[in-house]
Write a protein that holds these residues in place. Structure first.
Motif, mmCIF file in Angstrom:
data_model
loop_
_atom_site.group_PDB
_atom_site.id
_atom_site.type_symbol
_atom_site.label_atom_id
_atom_site.label_comp_id
_atom_site.label_asym_id
_atom_site.label_seq_id
_atom_site.Cartn_x
_atom_site.Cartn_y
_atom_site.Cartn_z
ATOM 1 N N ASP A 183 0.828 -1.207 0.000
ATOM 2 C CA ASP A 183 0.000 0.000 0.000
ATOM 3 C C ASP A 183 0.865 1.260 0.000
ATOM 4 N N ALA A 184 1.932 1.254 0.799
ATOM 5 C CA ALA A 184 2.813 2.418 0.870
ATOM 6 C C ALA A 184 3.529 2.650 -0.466
ATOM 7 N N VAL A 185 3.956 1.581 -1.116
ATOM 8 C CA VAL A 185 4.609 1.715 -2.424
ATOM 9 C C VAL A 185 3.613 2.247 -3.453
ATOM 10 N N ASP A 186 2.387 1.755 -3.405
ATOM 11 C CA ASP A 186 1.343 2.265 -4.313
ATOM 12 C C ASP A 186 1.093 3.754 -4.072
ATOM 13 N N GLN A 187 1.030 4.143 -2.797
ATOM 14 C CA GLN A 187 0.822 5.553 -2.465
ATOM 15 C C GLN A 187 1.994 6.405 -2.937
ATOM 16 N N LEU A 188 3.218 5.866 -2.818
ATOM 17 C CA LEU A 188 4.391 6.597 -3.286
ATOM 18 C C LEU A 188 4.318 6.801 -4.800
ATOM 19 N N ALA A 189 3.914 5.775 -5.519
ATOM 20 C CA ALA A 189 3.766 5.898 -6.973
ATOM 21 C C ALA A 189 2.714 6.952 -7.320
ATOM 22 N N GLN A 190 1.607 6.964 -6.584
ATOM 23 C CA GLN A 190 0.573 7.976 -6.813
ATOM 24 C C GLN A 190 1.103 9.380 -6.511
ATOM 25 N N GLN A 191 1.928 9.489 -5.469
ATOM 26 C CA GLN A 191 2.516 10.786 -5.143
ATOM 27 C C GLN A 191 3.460 11.245 -6.256
ATOM 28 N N PHE A 192 4.241 10.311 -6.824
ATOM 29 C CA PHE A 192 5.122 10.669 -7.937
ATOM 30 C C PHE A 192 4.307 11.216 -9.105
ATOM 31 N N VAL A 193 3.229 10.527 -9.428
ATOM 32 C CA VAL A 193 2.381 10.966 -10.542
ATOM 33 C C VAL A 193 1.781 12.341 -10.238
ATOM 34 N N ALA A 194 1.317 12.541 -9.013
ATOM 35 C CA ALA A 194 0.742 13.837 -8.638
ATOM 36 C C ALA A 194 1.795 14.945 -8.713
ATOM 37 N N CYS A 195 3.016 14.650 -8.299
ATOM 38 C CA CYS A 195 4.095 15.644 -8.366
ATOM 39 C C CYS A 195 4.403 16.015 -9.811
ATOM 40 N N ILE A 196 4.520 15.015 -10.655
ATOM 41 C CA ILE A 196 4.805 15.276 -12.069
ATOM 42 C C ILE A 196 3.674 16.084 -12.687
ATOM 43 N N HIS A 197 2.440 15.730 -12.375
ATOM 44 C CA HIS A 197 1.294 16.470 -12.909
ATOM 45 C C HIS A 197 1.333 17.923 -12.447
#
Length: 138
Positions: free
Chosen positions: A10-24
């Motif tokens: 779950d934490a890795v998934d959240q980190l990936a979502q945070q990366f996408v949000a940062c790039i966006h």
């Protein structure tokens, strides 16, 4: 909450979502600047409501970048903590087998105590039943 592996996933998934949000965020709110002398900014005619880039003031953009970076670092530290809590990283196979045997022995002891408590409960219920049946109305 789930087991440690589920928490880690779950934490890795959240980190990936945070990366996408940062790039966006960075892609959407950066200033239109050239990085080199040969770079050009495209002039795309669009509706003002559907702008591709909505630049934020420099100080707001930098502060947001710092906040996003801190969030990424915090999530990465949470992942590191979860990884450090996983069994077997610092244990050899023999240590893990010994731990399993100790846990099995504890389980056997707990099961024996449970069986003893069940027997005691049945004995107490039998005695109580005998006492209740022996009571007569005056």
């Amino acid at each position: 909450m789930g087991d440690r592996l589920t928490q880690l996933q779950d934490a890795v998934d959240q980190l990936a979502q945070q990366f996408v949000a940062c790039i966006h965020y960075i892609n959407r709110h950066h200033n239109l600047e050239t990085l080199g002398p040969g770079d050009q900014i495209r002039d795309v005619k669009q509706d003002p409501d559907q702008q591709e880039v909505d630049p934020h003031p420099t100080n707001v953009f930098k502060a947001s970048q710092v906040e996003l970076a801190q969030d990424l670092i915090t999530k990465e530290q949470q992942i590191e903590l979860l990884i450090s809590m996983l069994p077997g990283l610092d244990n050899s196979e023999q240590d893990q087998e010994r731990n399993i045997k100790e846990l099995e022995e504890e389980l056997r002891i707990a099961e024996a105590q449970r069986q003893e408590a069940i027997k005691e409960r049945e004995d107490t219920m039998a005695k109580l039943d005998t006492v209740i049946r022996s009571i007569r109305r005056p």
